[in-house]
Motif scaffolding. Structure first.
Motif, PDB file in Angstrom:
ATOM      1  N   SER A 144       0.782  -1.092  -0.181  1.00 30.75           N
ATOM      2  CA  SER A 144       0.151   0.064   0.102  1.00 30.75           C
ATOM      3  C   SER A 144       0.851   1.238  -0.043  1.00 30.75           C
ATOM      4  O   SER A 144       2.219   1.074   0.129  1.00 30.75           O
ATOM      5  CB  SER A 144      -0.690   0.012   1.194  1.00 30.75           C
ATOM      6  OG  SER A 144      -0.125   0.008   2.602  1.00 30.75           O
ATOM      7  N   VAL A 145       0.233   2.212  -0.280  1.00 26.81           N
ATOM      8  CA  VAL A 145       0.930   3.488  -0.018  1.00 26.81           C
ATOM      9  C   VAL A 145       0.191   4.609   0.544  1.00 26.81           C
ATOM     10  O   VAL A 145      -0.875   4.788   0.406  1.00 26.81           O
ATOM     11  CB  VAL A 145       1.242   4.355  -1.492  1.00 26.81           C
ATOM     12  CG1 VAL A 145       0.222   4.545  -2.316  1.00 26.81           C
ATOM     13  CG2 VAL A 145       1.995   5.311  -1.730  1.00 26.81           C
ATOM     14  N   GLU A 146       0.716   5.296   1.435  1.00 28.37           N
ATOM     15  CA  GLU A 146       0.414   6.454   2.304  1.00 28.37           C
ATOM     16  C   GLU A 146       0.762   7.642   1.756  1.00 28.37           C
ATOM     17  O   GLU A 146       2.093   8.054   1.817  1.00 28.37           O
ATOM     18  CB  GLU A 146       0.580   6.206   3.761  1.00 28.37           C
ATOM     19  CG  GLU A 146       0.092   7.122   4.798  1.00 28.37           C
ATOM     20  CD  GLU A 146       0.397   6.831   6.117  1.00 28.37           C
ATOM     21  OE1 GLU A 146       1.337   7.451   6.698  1.00 28.37           O
ATOM     22  OE2 GLU A 146      -0.027   5.799   6.933  1.00 28.37           O
ATOM     23  N   GLY A 147      -0.271   8.618   1.527  1.00 24.84           N
ATOM     24  CA  GLY A 147       0.044   9.798   0.790  1.00 24.84           C
ATOM     25  C   GLY A 147      -1.086  10.471   0.117  1.00 24.84           C
ATOM     26  O   GLY A 147      -2.220  10.172   0.465  1.00 24.84           O
ATOM     27  N   PRO A 148      -0.791  11.434  -0.820  1.00 25.43           N
ATOM     28  CA  PRO A 148      -2.209  12.069  -1.524  1.00 25.43           C
ATOM     29  C   PRO A 148      -2.795  11.073  -2.355  1.00 25.43           C
ATOM     30  O   PRO A 148      -2.320  10.046  -2.645  1.00 25.43           O
ATOM     31  CB  PRO A 148      -1.374  13.237  -2.524  1.00 25.43           C
ATOM     32  CG  PRO A 148       0.263  13.319  -1.912  1.00 25.43           C
ATOM     33  CD  PRO A 148       0.464  11.903  -1.066  1.00 25.43           C
ATOM     34  N   GLY A 149      -3.871  11.437  -2.493  1.00 22.47           N
ATOM     35  CA  GLY A 149      -4.879  10.405  -3.291  1.00 22.47           C
ATOM     36  C   GLY A 149      -4.549  10.055  -4.674  1.00 22.47           C
ATOM     37  O   GLY A 149      -4.918   9.185  -5.367  1.00 22.47           O
ATOM     38  N   TRP A 150      -3.974  10.915  -5.357  1.00 16.33           N
ATOM     39  CA  TRP A 150      -3.309  10.810  -6.740  1.00 16.33           C
ATOM     40  C   TRP A 150      -2.153   9.910  -6.802  1.00 16.33           C
ATOM     41  O   TRP A 150      -1.653   9.750  -7.888  1.00 16.33           O
ATOM     42  CB  TRP A 150      -3.046  12.206  -7.364  1.00 16.33           C
ATOM     43  CG  TRP A 150      -2.278  13.012  -6.688  1.00 16.33           C
ATOM     44  CD1 TRP A 150      -2.901  14.157  -5.755  1.00 16.33           C
ATOM     45  CD2 TRP A 150      -0.977  13.301  -6.697  1.00 16.33           C
ATOM     46  NE1 TRP A 150      -1.784  14.786  -5.211  1.00 16.33           N
ATOM     47  CE2 TRP A 150      -0.572  14.261  -5.782  1.00 16.33           C
ATOM     48  CE3 TRP A 150       0.179  12.711  -7.277  1.00 16.33           C
ATOM     49  CZ2 TRP A 150       0.428  14.887  -5.551  1.00 16.33           C
ATOM     50  CZ3 TRP A 150       1.423  12.861  -7.032  1.00 16.33           C
ATOM     51  CH2 TRP A 150       1.632  14.137  -6.112  1.00 16.33           C
ATOM     52  N   ASP A 177      -5.933  20.995 -10.613  1.00 15.91           N
ATOM     53  CA  ASP A 177      -5.989  21.678  -9.584  1.00 15.91           C
ATOM     54  C   ASP A 177      -5.160  21.448  -8.093  1.00 15.91           C
ATOM     55  O   ASP A 177      -5.297  22.143  -6.940  1.00 15.91           O
ATOM     56  CB  ASP A 177      -7.511  21.786  -9.127  1.00 15.91           C
ATOM     57  CG  ASP A 177      -8.076  20.165  -8.766  1.00 15.91           C
ATOM     58  OD1 ASP A 177      -7.078  19.129  -8.922  1.00 15.91           O
ATOM     59  OD2 ASP A 177      -8.953  20.042  -8.268  1.00 15.91           O
ATOM     60  N   VAL A 178      -4.330  20.478  -8.419  1.00 12.53           N
ATOM     61  CA  VAL A 178      -3.064  20.186  -7.350  1.00 12.53           C
ATOM     62  C   VAL A 178      -2.085  20.982  -7.236  1.00 12.53           C
ATOM     63  O   VAL A 178      -1.528  21.498  -8.351  1.00 12.53           O
ATOM     64  CB  VAL A 178      -2.627  18.648  -7.438  1.00 12.53           C
ATOM     65  CG1 VAL A 178      -1.653  18.370  -6.411  1.00 12.53           C
ATOM     66  CG2 VAL A 178      -3.852  17.534  -7.203  1.00 12.53           C
ATOM     67  N   ALA A 179      -1.894  21.717  -6.182  1.00 17.73           N
ATOM     68  CA  ALA A 179      -0.906  22.716  -6.074  1.00 17.73           C
ATOM     69  C   ALA A 179       0.563  21.955  -6.367  1.00 17.73           C
ATOM     70  O   ALA A 179       0.766  20.836  -5.881  1.00 17.73           O
ATOM     71  CB  ALA A 179      -0.835  23.424  -4.969  1.00 17.73           C
ATOM     72  N   LYS A 206       5.171  21.832 -12.792  1.00 21.31           N
ATOM     73  CA  LYS A 206       4.513  21.859 -14.189  1.00 21.31           C
ATOM     74  C   LYS A 206       5.686  21.722 -15.158  1.00 21.31           C
ATOM     75  O   LYS A 206       6.872  22.580 -14.697  1.00 21.31           O
ATOM     76  CB  LYS A 206       3.917  23.212 -14.407  1.00 21.31           C
ATOM     77  CG  LYS A 206       2.385  23.344 -13.709  1.00 21.31           C
ATOM     78  CD  LYS A 206       1.790  24.548 -13.745  1.00 21.31           C
ATOM     79  CE  LYS A 206       0.260  24.466 -13.182  1.00 21.31           C
ATOM     80  NZ  LYS A 206      -0.681  25.684 -13.483  1.00 21.31           N
ATOM     81  N   ARG A 207       5.577  21.313 -16.240  1.00 22.67           N
ATOM     82  CA  ARG A 207       6.559  21.483 -17.181  1.00 22.67           C
ATOM     83  C   ARG A 207       6.832  22.788 -17.909  1.00 22.67           C
ATOM     84  O   ARG A 207       5.852  23.349 -18.216  1.00 22.67           O
ATOM     85  CB  ARG A 207       6.452  20.078 -18.225  1.00 22.67           C
ATOM     86  CG  ARG A 207       6.485  18.718 -17.513  1.00 22.67           C
ATOM     87  CD  ARG A 207       6.080  17.554 -18.504  1.00 22.67           C
ATOM     88  NE  ARG A 207       6.962  17.566 -19.585  1.00 22.67           N
ATOM     89  CZ  ARG A 207       7.012  16.705 -20.692  1.00 22.67           C
ATOM     90  NH1 ARG A 207       5.840  16.115 -20.929  1.00 22.67           N
ATOM     91  NH2 ARG A 207       8.092  16.716 -21.462  1.00 22.67           N
ATOM     92  N   ASN A 208       7.926  23.004 -18.268  1.00 25.47           N
ATOM     93  CA  ASN A 208       8.364  24.011 -19.057  1.00 25.47           C
ATOM     94  C   ASN A 208       7.655  24.099 -20.326  1.00 25.47           C
ATOM     95  O   ASN A 208       7.875  23.156 -21.226  1.00 25.47           O
ATOM     96  CB  ASN A 208       9.769  24.377 -19.222  1.00 25.47           C
ATOM     97  CG  ASN A 208      10.136  25.652 -19.789  1.00 25.47           C
ATOM     98  OD1 ASN A 208       9.503  25.851 -20.782  1.00 25.47           O
ATOM     99  ND2 ASN A 208      11.417  26.189 -19.015  1.00 25.47           N
ATOM    100  N   PRO A 209       6.829  25.017 -20.657  1.00 24.81           N
ATOM    101  CA  PRO A 209       6.242  25.236 -21.959  1.00 24.81           C
ATOM    102  C   PRO A 209       6.879  24.884 -23.280  1.00 24.81           C
ATOM    103  O   PRO A 209       6.722  24.390 -24.048  1.00 24.81           O
ATOM    104  CB  PRO A 209       5.228  26.524 -22.119  1.00 24.81           C
ATOM    105  CG  PRO A 209       5.122  26.807 -20.601  1.00 24.81           C
ATOM    106  CD  PRO A 209       6.385  26.268 -19.866  1.00 24.81           C
ATOM    107  N   ALA A 210       8.082  25.534 -23.069  1.00 26.07           N
ATOM    108  CA  ALA A 210       9.132  25.490 -24.291  1.00 26.07           C
ATOM    109  C   ALA A 210       9.744  23.948 -24.450  1.00 26.07           C
ATOM    110  O   ALA A 210       9.712  23.505 -25.455  1.00 26.07           O
ATOM    111  CB  ALA A 210      10.340  26.336 -24.121  1.00 26.07           C
ATOM    112  N   ILE A 211       9.710  23.360 -23.428  1.00 31.46           N
ATOM    113  CA  ILE A 211      10.206  21.830 -23.381  1.00 31.46           C
ATOM    114  C   ILE A 211       9.116  20.958 -24.092  1.00 31.46           C
ATOM    115  O   ILE A 211       9.321  20.219 -24.891  1.00 31.46           O
ATOM    116  CB  ILE A 211      10.647  21.411 -22.073  1.00 31.46           C
ATOM    117  CG1 ILE A 211      11.786  22.225 -21.616  1.00 31.46           C
ATOM    118  CG2 ILE A 211      10.869  19.866 -22.011  1.00 31.46           C
ATOM    119  CD1 ILE A 211      12.472  21.725 -20.049  1.00 31.46           C
TER     120      ILE A 211
END
Length: 232
Positions: A144-150, A177-179, A206-211
């Motif tokens: 199992s994993v304990e942490g955020p739901g995603w 919508d996750v920070a 977030k990934r760099n848009p240019a990349i």
């Protein structure tokens, strides 16, 4: 009367597990007798029968149960003797019992092998890690994993022989919508009442848009780039 330990326990016992072994009880007299067994030295050794009836000249096997404490460790000694129930002063010689015990947490030791830190972005990602049975006995682990739901883990359970490895996966799938930021997660392995864990840090950014644009451009035009190189 006499006794003989049939199963000499040379293997290491595991704390918390039940192990059985046999002892022969002999009536060397002329009459059928009720014979009792006495164990000295270890309170987690017990006979399955407080007394048995044995005919003259015959032998009967009796089971002894060993259930060492879960975290017991080391070598242990006990003494086993038989006696006449009607006259306890009439006894056999004492049989020595020597047992080696390993803690349950070591017998079924689960090892989690993988990165302690993971970088991810806002798209589904699978990160592999390995589970190893580093113990001495076959184990069935629940994962199992304990942490955020995603954050989730696959599979949820597996069985491993000693020293066997298995490749498992962490699934990361954060919504928009996750920070952004760093998130803690803990992978847990559980065999019965023993648990093993590994701490992880998830860096969500977030990934760099240019990349993103560069990667997309390359995927779209890589065939034409390849043809151009060939013809040149």
């Amino acid at each position: 009367i006499g006794i003989e330990l049939l199963d000499k326990k040379e293997d290491v016992l595991c704390g918390g597990d039940k192990e059985d072994f046999k002892v022969n009880v002999a009536n060397k007299g002329k009459f059928e007798e009720k014979i009792g067994l006495e164990i000295e030295g270890l309170d987690w050794l017990n006979t399955t029968a407080a007394q048995i009836s044995v005919k003259a000249g015959e032998t009967k096997a009796v089971s002894i149960n060993a259930i060492p404490p879960k975290e017991a460790e080391g070598k242990f000694n006990a003494g086993l003797s038989a006696f006449l129930v009607k006259n306890p002063e009439v006894r056999s010689g004492k049989e020595s019992i020597e047992l080696e015990v390993q803690p349950k947490s070591e017998c079924y030791k689960g090892e989690i092998i993988g990165k302690g830190s993971i970088r991810t972005s806002y798209s589904e990602q699978f990160v592999s890690f390995r589970v190893r049975n580093g113990g001495e006995r076959s184990a069935k682990y629940k994962i199992s994993v304990e942490g955020p739901g995603w954050i989730s883990v696959q599979p949820s359970e597996l069985s491993l022989e000693p020293r066997q490895l298995f490749n498992a996966n962490i699934r990361l799938n954060p919504s928009e919508d996750v920070a952004e930021g760093e998130y803690d997660a803990v992978i847990k392995l559980r065999h019965e009442d023993v648990e093993y864990s590994k701490q992880m840090e998830i860096n969500l950014k977030k990934r760099n848009p240019a990349i993103i644009w560069t990667v997309g451009f390359y995927k779209f035009y890589k065939y034409y780039v390849y043809l151009a190189i060939v013809f040149l």
